[in-house]
Design a protein around this motif. Sequence first.
Motif, mmCIF file in Angstrom:
data_model
loop_
_atom_site.group_PDB
_atom_site.id
_atom_site.type_symbol
_atom_site.label_atom_id
_atom_site.label_comp_id
_atom_site.label_asym_id
_atom_site.label_seq_id
_atom_site.Cartn_x
_atom_site.Cartn_y
_atom_site.Cartn_z
ATOM 1 N N LEU A 35 10.084 1.815 0.752
ATOM 2 C CA LEU A 35 8.765 2.189 1.190
ATOM 3 C C LEU A 35 8.232 0.804 1.765
ATOM 4 C CD1 LEU A 35 6.514 4.563 1.696
ATOM 5 C CD2 LEU A 35 5.663 3.486 -0.271
ATOM 6 N N LEU A 74 6.605 -0.787 5.396
ATOM 7 C CA LEU A 74 5.036 -0.486 5.545
ATOM 8 C C LEU A 74 4.431 -1.742 4.908
ATOM 9 C CD1 LEU A 74 4.250 2.920 4.533
ATOM 10 C CD2 LEU A 74 4.326 2.104 6.645
ATOM 11 N N ILE A 133 16.799 12.421 -7.681
ATOM 12 C CA ILE A 133 16.514 11.132 -6.989
ATOM 13 C C ILE A 133 16.352 11.482 -5.513
ATOM 14 C CG2 ILE A 133 17.986 9.313 -6.323
ATOM 15 C CD1 ILE A 133 19.568 9.445 -8.805
ATOM 16 N N LEU A 160 12.805 12.322 -5.002
ATOM 17 C CA LEU A 160 12.115 11.092 -4.833
ATOM 18 C C LEU A 160 12.064 10.356 -3.313
ATOM 19 C CD1 LEU A 160 10.291 9.257 -6.885
ATOM 20 C CD2 LEU A 160 12.500 8.098 -7.117
ATOM 21 N N PHE A 161 13.377 10.218 -2.897
ATOM 22 C CA PHE A 161 13.343 9.598 -1.690
ATOM 23 C C PHE A 161 12.817 10.419 -0.327
ATOM 24 C CE2 PHE A 161 16.109 7.069 -4.022
ATOM 25 C CZ PHE A 161 16.037 5.704 -3.430
ATOM 26 N N LEU A 216 5.754 9.928 2.348
ATOM 27 C CA LEU A 216 4.770 8.941 2.088
ATOM 28 C C LEU A 216 4.770 7.906 3.153
ATOM 29 C CD1 LEU A 216 2.523 8.311 -0.015
ATOM 30 C CD2 LEU A 216 3.898 6.728 -1.225
ATOM 31 N N PHE A 217 5.821 7.458 3.477
ATOM 32 C CA PHE A 217 5.837 6.523 4.678
ATOM 33 C C PHE A 217 5.245 7.037 5.954
ATOM 34 C CE2 PHE A 217 8.518 5.779 8.407
ATOM 35 C CZ PHE A 217 8.240 4.449 8.623
ATOM 36 N N SER A 277 2.975 9.551 5.915
ATOM 37 C CA SER A 277 1.559 9.847 5.929
ATOM 38 C C SER A 277 0.762 8.429 6.114
ATOM 39 C CB SER A 277 1.549 10.165 4.603
ATOM 40 O OG SER A 277 0.130 10.470 4.093
ATOM 41 N N LEU A 278 1.453 7.358 5.404
ATOM 42 C CA LEU A 278 0.515 5.959 5.593
ATOM 43 C C LEU A 278 0.729 5.480 6.880
ATOM 44 C CD1 LEU A 278 1.593 4.695 1.864
ATOM 45 C CD2 LEU A 278 -0.629 5.395 2.729
ATOM 46 N N TYR A 294 -3.976 2.403 0.658
ATOM 47 C CA TYR A 294 -5.359 2.627 -0.143
ATOM 48 C C TYR A 294 -5.431 3.504 -1.265
ATOM 49 C CZ TYR A 294 -4.506 7.193 2.003
ATOM 50 O OH TYR A 294 -3.906 8.425 2.194
ATOM 51 N N THR A 296 9.169 9.316 -0.559
ATOM 52 C CA THR A 296 9.166 8.103 -0.144
ATOM 53 C C THR A 296 8.928 8.427 1.177
ATOM 54 O OG1 THR A 296 10.686 7.230 -1.695
ATOM 55 C CG2 THR A 296 10.005 5.906 0.008
ATOM 56 N N VAL A 334 -1.734 -1.003 4.818
ATOM 57 C CA VAL A 334 -1.975 0.567 5.151
ATOM 58 C C VAL A 334 -2.235 1.118 3.853
ATOM 59 C CG1 VAL A 334 -0.255 0.456 7.055
ATOM 60 C CG2 VAL A 334 0.572 1.111 4.931
ATOM 61 N N ILE A 360 15.683 3.455 -10.214
ATOM 62 C CA ILE A 360 15.563 4.171 -8.909
ATOM 63 C C ILE A 360 13.853 3.972 -8.341
ATOM 64 C CG2 ILE A 360 15.368 6.553 -8.117
ATOM 65 C CD1 ILE A 360 17.643 6.952 -10.624
ATOM 66 N N ILE A 392 14.037 8.631 11.101
ATOM 67 C CA ILE A 392 13.164 7.447 10.747
ATOM 68 C C ILE A 392 12.087 7.660 11.602
ATOM 69 C CG2 ILE A 392 12.762 4.991 10.566
ATOM 70 C CD1 ILE A 392 15.715 4.396 10.126
ATOM 71 N N PHE A 426 0.130 16.565 0.686
ATOM 72 C CA PHE A 426 -0.280 15.715 1.691
ATOM 73 C C PHE A 426 -1.175 16.425 2.724
ATOM 74 C CE2 PHE A 426 3.257 13.566 0.003
ATOM 75 C CZ PHE A 426 2.913 12.112 -0.019
#
Lengths: 266, 267
Positions: B194, B198, A26, A29-30, A36-37, A39-40, B204, A33, B202, B186, A194, A132
């Motif tokens: 996320l 966002l 878990i 996975l977070f 990914l946050f 990166s985007l 893609y 996230t 954003v 989960i 954050i 990434f």
Amino acid sequence: MGLRKYLEILKIFIKTQLAWRGDSVIQILFSLTKILFASLLWGTIFAGRDEVAGFTLSSMMSYYIISSFLTQLDMSSKVSMEISQRIRNGTFSKYMVLPVNIQGYFVAMEMGMVLFHLIIYFITSVIWIFVFRIKFVFTPDPAIVAGIGILILLGLFFMAQLNYYLGLLTLKYEEIGLFLMIKDNLVAFVTGSIIPLTLLPEHFLWIMKAFPFYYVTYLPSMLLIGRLKGELGMGLLALSCWCVVLQAVIHVTWQNYRIKYDGVGI
Amino acid sequence: MRGRIKRNLRMVRVLINLRLQNLMMFRLGFFGPFFVDSCVFLVQLCVFEVIYSNVDRIGTWGKGQMILYIGTFSMINAINMVIYFFGINGIPDKIKNGDMDLYLTKPGSPLLRLTFERINPGSVPLLFLSGVIISYGIKEGGIKITPILVLGYVFWVAVMAVLYYLVEVLIRSFTFFILTSGNTIILEEAGLTLCMQLPGIVFYGVYKVIFYVILPYGIMATIPVQFLTGELTLSGALWGILVAAAFTILTAFVWKQGIRHYNSASS
């Protein structure tokens, strides 16, 4: 002899983690996230510029990799939850009858958990760097890295102290679960997990420097990407002072509130 | 048909009355969800205030649009918390320990009962807070409000609140077929965390497939905001309706199959 007891507790909690492997999944996975946050969001922002507040996209992503790793290592919020629940249902006596210092028990517990997860989270972070395609930025100075290591340990100890103290407040205030949930959210912001605190206005940053959270995740992450080198000494001093002050507060709180515990629960 | 709707509405009213009586008995933590969730969205607001003090745009969106996005997501989440979250969230446990028997034997639709039996008036202030954030976003974005815009925005928020509900039910319905839906919950939590931070603009490639189709949190607050700012294209609007319709059919199918598959305290 005294330390050996805590070493045993530490070993027990390393073994216990094997039974709770799902928690690691878990957490991983977070952490994905979070990366990914970053990166985007920052990928979109940097599409139109090369630099934001002195960060390049590479250094920004490196910051998130390191801060995410450090945030994962801090598992002390479990301490406050455990103490709070035990006091509320009257089973905190389990810790009171142990022939060890209760705070020492929880610090050893956290060390056991951290040691178990250290390798897993490190490998995961390396994987994210490749997935990434991050041009990882890292300080080459071994002396600085050693100093940062101490700062990180102090930060983890401070968070363990803070959560132990908050858990003890249940002795007086009975229901603090709600506050603990809000605390986690606020701590994520003020520790810079954050967004990097350097994006804050200058006067806010100065206020943040007076508080310990600045030195727990943000400063070590910035130092590891090769920035704010001049603040290492100050960080070590400030965080040490906060640890001493909080230890005194814990001592007074425990002496005053432990007599309120009746062992029957609420 | 009319009789059935009337009966269901009466049932909803009774469930709300029962829940309010129950809350009066257990007042502890009444406003808990409000404090926790409002803190999440206020921190998010601070985060984007800070980011926009360093950059002028994120993709094509300025500060006003981003504040609107946070307010809209907060509003959809608030509707979820007030009306159905606490009822729907208990589905996996009820399936696992056999409590679903009780719902199947009682008159009326089990899903309707589960949806409305644990409404949470303590989260109502979240609706007001979301309204304040949305108003701030409108002011910051310099959007001129017309009745058509308001109606359209309310329509899209309502559609997306239903979509949010459908995804929640769908994910929890997997417990009918597998021992635990813990992992999917989960995934839901990770996706929500996320997408709360966002906007859909954003995403893609593969991320767009995941958050526009599989876990459509990416469109939930994005489409209402795009409508309000005049950015919503016809294809975007059609996609929003199509996803909501597809999830309605899918969720209804999975739920019905799940009920058939349910064999009491099977786990």
